[in-house]
Motif scaffolding. Sequence first.
Motif, PDB file in Angstrom:
ATOM      1  N   ASN A   1       0.846  -1.196   0.000  1.00 61.82           N
ATOM      2  CA  ASN A   1       0.000   0.000   0.000  1.00 61.82           C
ATOM      3  C   ASN A   1       0.879   1.243   0.000  1.00 61.82           C
ATOM      4  N   THR A   2       0.482   2.240  -0.780  1.00 66.31           N
ATOM      5  CA  THR A   2       1.298   3.443  -0.916  1.00 66.31           C
ATOM      6  C   THR A   2       1.559   4.142   0.412  1.00 66.31           C
ATOM      7  N   GLY A   3       0.687   3.924   1.385  1.00 64.48           N
ATOM      8  CA  GLY A   3       0.885   4.520   2.704  1.00 64.48           C
ATOM      9  C   GLY A   3       2.062   3.932   3.463  1.00 64.48           C
ATOM     10  N   SER A   4       2.598   2.819   2.965  1.00 68.80           N
ATOM     11  CA  SER A   4       3.734   2.174   3.628  1.00 68.80           C
ATOM     12  C   SER A   4       5.077   2.684   3.120  1.00 68.80           C
ATOM     13  N   SER A   5       5.066   3.573   2.140  1.00 66.69           N
ATOM     14  CA  SER A   5       6.320   3.988   1.510  1.00 66.69           C
ATOM     15  C   SER A   5       7.266   4.672   2.494  1.00 66.69           C
ATOM     16  N   ALA A   6       6.711   5.511   3.379  1.00 63.37           N
ATOM     17  CA  ALA A   6       7.564   6.203   4.347  1.00 63.37           C
ATOM     18  C   ALA A   6       8.220   5.213   5.307  1.00 63.37           C
ATOM     19  N   THR A   7       7.454   4.187   5.699  1.00 60.58           N
ATOM     20  CA  THR A   7       8.001   3.173   6.609  1.00 60.58           C
ATOM     21  C   THR A   7       9.087   2.357   5.924  1.00 60.58           C
ATOM     22  N   VAL A   8       8.854   1.988   4.664  1.00 60.02           N
ATOM     23  CA  VAL A   8       9.858   1.228   3.920  1.00 60.02           C
ATOM     24  C   VAL A   8      11.113   2.065   3.712  1.00 60.02           C
ATOM     25  N   LEU A   9      10.934   3.360   3.466  1.00 54.35           N
ATOM     26  CA  LEU A   9      12.083   4.257   3.325  1.00 54.35           C
ATOM     27  C   LEU A   9      12.888   4.306   4.620  1.00 54.35           C
ATOM     28  N   ALA A  10      12.201   4.349   5.751  1.00 57.56           N
ATOM     29  CA  ALA A  10      12.883   4.374   7.046  1.00 57.56           C
ATOM     30  C   ALA A  10      13.701   3.093   7.250  1.00 57.56           C
ATOM     31  N   ILE A  11      13.126   1.964   6.817  1.00 53.37           N
ATOM     32  CA  ILE A  11      13.853   0.694   6.919  1.00 53.37           C
ATOM     33  C   ILE A  11      15.086   0.725   6.032  1.00 53.37           C
ATOM     34  N   ALA A  12      14.928   1.257   4.826  1.00 54.84           N
ATOM     35  CA  ALA A  12      16.057   1.347   3.898  1.00 54.84           C
ATOM     36  C   ALA A  12      17.184   2.191   4.490  1.00 54.84           C
ATOM     37  N   GLU A  13      16.822   3.285   5.133  1.00 53.92           N
ATOM     38  CA  GLU A  13      17.839   4.134   5.755  1.00 53.92           C
ATOM     39  C   GLU A  13      18.499   3.436   6.937  1.00 53.92           C
ATOM     40  N   LYS A  14      17.708   2.687   7.696  1.00 52.32           N
ATOM     41  CA  LYS A  14      18.241   2.002   8.874  1.00 52.32           C
ATOM     42  C   LYS A  14      19.268   0.940   8.493  1.00 52.32           C
ATOM     43  N   VAL A  15      19.002   0.209   7.428  1.00 50.76           N
ATOM     44  CA  VAL A  15      19.924  -0.858   7.009  1.00 50.76           C
ATOM     45  C   VAL A  15      20.979  -0.349   6.031  1.00 50.76           C
ATOM     46  N   LYS A  16      20.959   0.970   5.787  1.00 53.85           N
ATOM     47  CA  LYS A  16      21.921   1.600   4.879  1.00 53.85           C
ATOM     48  C   LYS A  16      21.866   0.970   3.483  1.00 53.85           C
ATOM     49  N   ALA A  17      20.655   0.923   2.945  1.00 57.83           N
ATOM     50  CA  ALA A  17      20.464   0.373   1.599  1.00 57.83           C
ATOM     51  C   ALA A  17      21.278   1.183   0.599  1.00 57.83           C
ATOM     52  N   GLN A  18      21.853   0.486  -0.362  1.00 57.62           N
ATOM     53  CA  GLN A  18      22.688   1.164  -1.351  1.00 57.62           C
ATOM     54  C   GLN A  18      21.854   1.934  -2.371  1.00 57.62           C
ATOM     55  N   ASP A  19      20.557   1.592  -2.445  1.00 57.78           N
ATOM     56  CA  ASP A  19      19.676   2.337  -3.338  1.00 57.78           C
ATOM     57  C   ASP A  19      18.233   2.112  -2.911  1.00 57.78           C
ATOM     58  N   PHE A  20      17.417   3.125  -3.068  1.00 56.01           N
ATOM     59  CA  PHE A  20      15.989   3.011  -2.761  1.00 56.01           C
ATOM     60  C   PHE A  20      15.217   3.838  -3.783  1.00 56.01           C
ATOM     61  N   ARG A  21      14.210   3.215  -4.401  1.00 51.94           N
ATOM     62  CA  ARG A  21      13.414   3.887  -5.420  1.00 51.94           C
ATOM     63  C   ARG A  21      11.932   3.596  -5.197  1.00 51.94           C
ATOM     64  N   LEU A  22      11.118   4.562  -5.550  1.00 47.80           N
ATOM     65  CA  LEU A  22       9.673   4.390  -5.495  1.00 47.80           C
ATOM     66  C   LEU A  22       9.114   4.352  -6.913  1.00 47.80           C
ATOM     67  N   GLY A  23       8.247   3.383  -7.169  1.00 43.66           N
ATOM     68  CA  GLY A  23       7.603   3.284  -8.465  1.00 43.66           C
ATOM     69  C   GLY A  23       6.269   4.007  -8.467  1.00 43.66           C
ATOM     70  N   ILE A  24       5.568   3.884  -9.571  1.00 49.65           N
ATOM     71  CA  ILE A  24       4.273   4.555  -9.697  1.00 49.65           C
ATOM     72  C   ILE A  24       3.228   3.826  -8.852  1.00 49.65           C
ATOM     73  N   VAL A  25       2.183   4.564  -8.487  1.00 54.69           N
ATOM     74  CA  VAL A  25       1.090   3.998  -7.697  1.00 54.69           C
ATOM     75  C   VAL A  25       0.039   3.439  -8.643  1.00 54.69           C
ATOM     76  N   GLY A  26      -0.342   2.187  -8.432  1.00 57.28           N
ATOM     77  CA  GLY A  26      -1.336   1.558  -9.277  1.00 57.28           C
ATOM     78  C   GLY A  26      -2.751   1.999  -8.935  1.00 57.28           C
ATOM     79  N   GLU A  27      -3.694   1.618  -9.776  1.00 53.90           N
ATOM     80  CA  GLU A  27      -5.092   1.981  -9.549  1.00 53.90           C
ATOM     81  C   GLU A  27      -5.643   1.361  -8.271  1.00 53.90           C
TER      82      GLU A  27
END
Length: 327
Positions: free
Chosen positions: A9-35
Amino acid sequence: MKYIEVVANTGSSATVLAIAEKVKAQDFRLGIVGEDGMQQMRLIVADDKLQITLDALQNVLGAQPTARILILPIETSLPKLAEEERSQEDSATAAREALYEEIAKSARFDFNFVVLIILSTIVATIGLIENNIAVVIGAMVIAPLLGPNLALSLGIALADISLAWKSARTLFAGILLVIALSAGFGIIWPSNITNYLLMSQTEAGFESIALALASGAAAALSLTTGLSSVLVGVMVAVALLPPAATLGFMLGHNNPDLFISAGLLLIINVVCINLATIIVFFIKKIRPRTWLEKKKARYVMLIYILGWLVTLTILIFIIYTRHSLVT
């Protein structure tokens, strides 16, 4: 490195971003939101951060039945990693889910397993009878009995009692099938039972314990580090099939002394493989995901290790007693 694609769900993007920052992900991207309100999110993480990332994602996305997490290996990344990062990648532990998928298949008592048992028993028994080490090694490489042992230890490490019981049943049934088939050879195949290869499978000593412990640890380490090619060497180093086939053959020949000796070597191998693998899984931090499961796993693992240690102590005493009587 691993490519992780999350569809949630698009509302989870901020949480997933926080996880990416916590684990020091080498890259993080957001795709388009579906219908349907679902959004694609992509992370690239180092192997040593994979398990932490997956646990965190499963915790936050567990309430979304339509959420998906896909993991893909990255064979090459340009520009090349720095030497320090590469060494960290090489020493990483395989993800728990990937390890489970690979090993759990070995716990199935299905048609393929039975066929492998029959074929490898025929090959091993003929090789032992003919004193042909190349043929015996061929049966060792098939190694259908190694998988259930590894699956048994993994089931205990993850507190997956269902997998542990399934693995134990498969291992027990497989050994019984090997003994029954090789006993048939012993009955119908008159042969000299004193050749070198047959006798070598009836000699259980302290060196047998050391070999089985080292080989069992090597098997678990090769799986947890993703070096599955090493397993071929492990299969040859600590083979369960030759002593099991020798046990059955001696049973068919009605030779109780050699039957007991081969059985002792078989038990030593099973005990040491399971003890060594569970210790490696513990050291490599192969654990369940939730706190409650971890607590249960620690208790089960403690009982499991103590049980094998007590059994190994009894085996050492038996070996010492037998050697004392001989000398």
